[in-house]
Design a protein around this motif. Structure first.
Motif, PDB file in Angstrom:
ATOM      1  N   LEU A  90       0.198   7.144   3.655  1.00 55.27           N
ATOM      2  CA  LEU A  90       0.635   5.750   3.539  1.00 55.27           C
ATOM      3  C   LEU A  90       0.642   5.069   4.909  1.00 55.27           C
ATOM      4  O   LEU A  90       0.760   5.724   5.948  1.00 55.27           O
ATOM      5  CB  LEU A  90       2.035   5.691   2.926  1.00 55.27           C
ATOM      6  N   TYR A  91       0.543   3.741   4.880  1.00 54.91           N
ATOM      7  CA  TYR A  91       0.557   2.949   6.106  1.00 54.91           C
ATOM      8  C   TYR A  91       1.925   2.293   6.279  1.00 54.91           C
ATOM      9  O   TYR A  91       2.344   1.475   5.460  1.00 54.91           O
ATOM     10  CB  TYR A  91      -0.549   1.896   6.048  1.00 54.91           C
ATOM     11  N   GLU A  98       1.460  -3.258  -1.053  1.00 58.24           N
ATOM     12  CA  GLU A  98       0.214  -3.392  -0.297  1.00 58.24           C
ATOM     13  C   GLU A  98      -0.501  -2.060  -0.154  1.00 58.24           C
ATOM     14  O   GLU A  98      -1.740  -1.990  -0.222  1.00 58.24           O
ATOM     15  CB  GLU A  98       0.517  -3.991   1.075  1.00 58.24           C
ATOM     16  N   ASN A  99       0.257  -0.990   0.041  1.00 55.06           N
ATOM     17  CA  ASN A  99      -0.343   0.338   0.105  1.00 55.06           C
ATOM     18  C   ASN A  99      -1.046   0.679  -1.200  1.00 55.06           C
ATOM     19  O   ASN A  99      -2.205   1.114  -1.206  1.00 55.06           O
ATOM     20  CB  ASN A  99       0.733   1.388   0.399  1.00 55.06           C
ATOM     21  N   LEU A 100      -0.357   0.471  -2.308  1.00 53.12           N
ATOM     22  CA  LEU A 100      -0.936   0.811  -3.608  1.00 53.12           C
ATOM     23  C   LEU A 100      -2.136  -0.072  -3.925  1.00 53.12           C
ATOM     24  O   LEU A 100      -3.127   0.401  -4.497  1.00 53.12           O
ATOM     25  CB  LEU A 100       0.133   0.693  -4.695  1.00 53.12           C
ATOM     26  N   VAL A 135       6.805   0.345   4.161  1.00 53.19           N
ATOM     27  CA  VAL A 135       6.991   1.778   3.937  1.00 53.19           C
ATOM     28  C   VAL A 135       7.647   2.466   5.132  1.00 53.19           C
ATOM     29  O   VAL A 135       8.350   3.461   4.980  1.00 53.19           O
ATOM     30  CB  VAL A 135       5.630   2.433   3.602  1.00 53.19           C
ATOM     31  N   GLY A 136       7.447   1.896   6.340  1.00 51.06           N
ATOM     32  CA  GLY A 136       8.043   2.490   7.528  1.00 51.06           C
ATOM     33  C   GLY A 136       9.560   2.536   7.490  1.00 51.06           C
ATOM     34  O   GLY A 136      10.178   3.312   8.226  1.00 51.06           O
ATOM     35  N   GLU A 137      10.182   1.740   6.626  1.00 47.06           N
ATOM     36  CA  GLU A 137      11.641   1.696   6.504  1.00 47.06           C
ATOM     37  C   GLU A 137      12.164   2.680   5.451  1.00 47.06           C
ATOM     38  O   GLU A 137      13.372   2.823   5.290  1.00 47.06           O
ATOM     39  CB  GLU A 137      12.076   0.290   6.105  1.00 47.06           C
ATOM     40  N   PHE A 138      11.263   3.354   4.742  1.00 46.32           N
ATOM     41  CA  PHE A 138      11.653   4.141   3.568  1.00 46.32           C
ATOM     42  C   PHE A 138      12.239   5.506   3.938  1.00 46.32           C
ATOM     43  O   PHE A 138      11.890   6.098   4.961  1.00 46.32           O
ATOM     44  CB  PHE A 138      10.449   4.376   2.663  1.00 46.32           C
TER      45      PHE A 138
END
Length: 247
Positions: A90-91, A98-100, A135-138
């Motif tokens: 993932l990015y 946006e990733n999906l 995603v970086g916050e996940f």
């Protein structure tokens, strides 16, 4: 269907030669769920990477739905969905949506197909509240849900999963297991590795056990239970390793 025939994979450096897979042959029948068991370093991930065309075997052949992983890798890639352990692919700067969307585009889904698929997966995995967050916050569990969604967004015939429930809470793990059963009902072919024996027993038609790069057992769980006179899969696995058996 996945067919491996006498597959060997060796890794060589200036100082050492390591045989990660040693003449491995087995079949994953179409529409079946097969559990891949083995301790860390046994060769499970190498085996899955060879099937996924990410690694080329030193010798032997692998076919996926009749396509050779070495001669026809692009055809194989269109048929499979892959998730390797902590490698979510993932990015971080993109949102989950946006990733999906990005991966759906790579697989050639239309805008409508992508929108429908993302909505269904968001509901299935309880991701709607953070679908538009980066995603970086996940947390690890949140990332894993998105990664699993990425793996199946294009509705692949064959699914390869390496420790797929790593980082998931109990509720999410149960959702994942229900998803595997649904995919099986749809005729999907699934090969996944796991250290959770209860998970394997609940989901798999059969198992393949690997130890130090060698196959020590492949077959249906019922036959294995009968052969070992117990349904304690963890005990059976450790016992086979202690006996040094090969398939």
């Amino acid at each position: 269907m996945i067919e491996m025939n006498d597959v060997t994979k060796k890794f060589s450096t200036k100082k050492t030669n390591v045989t990660a897979l040693n003449h491995v042959s087995f079949t994953v029948p179409a529409g079946k769920v097969v559990g891949l068991l083995g301790e860390n370093g046994a060769g499970k991930t190498t085996l899955l990477r060879c099937i996924a065309t990410l690694i080329t075997p030193t010798s032997g052949t692998i076919t996926v739905n009749g396509f050779s992983t070495t001669k026809e890798p692009n055809q194989v890639k269109r048929k499979i969905g892959v998730l390797f352990g902590g490698e979510t692919g993932l990015y971080d700067r993109l949102t989950a949506r946006e990733n999906l969307t990005y991966f759906a585009n790579l697989y050639g889904l239309s805008k409508h197909e992508t929108k429908v698929a993302i909505e269904e997966l968001a509901v299935k995995f309880g991701m709607r509240e953070y679908l538009d967050r980066r995603v970086g916050e996940f947390s690890k569990g949140m990332r894993q849900k998105v990664a699993i969604s990425r793996t199946i967004i294009h509705n692949p015939d064959i699914i390869l999963l390496d420790e797929p429930t790593t980082g998931l809470d109990i509720t999410s793990s149960n959702v994942f297991r229900q998803m595997i059963l649904q995919l099986k009902q749809q005729g999907k072919t699934i090969l996944f590795s796991s250290h959770i024996m209860e998970e394997v027993q609940a989901l798999c038609d059969s198992v393949a056990m690997i130890h130090k790069g060698q196959l020590v057992y492949q077959g249906k769980l019922e036959a294995l239970y009968h052969e070992e006179d117990t349904q304690d899969l963890n005990f059976i696995f450790m016992s086979k390793l202690a006996r040094g058996e090969t398939a």
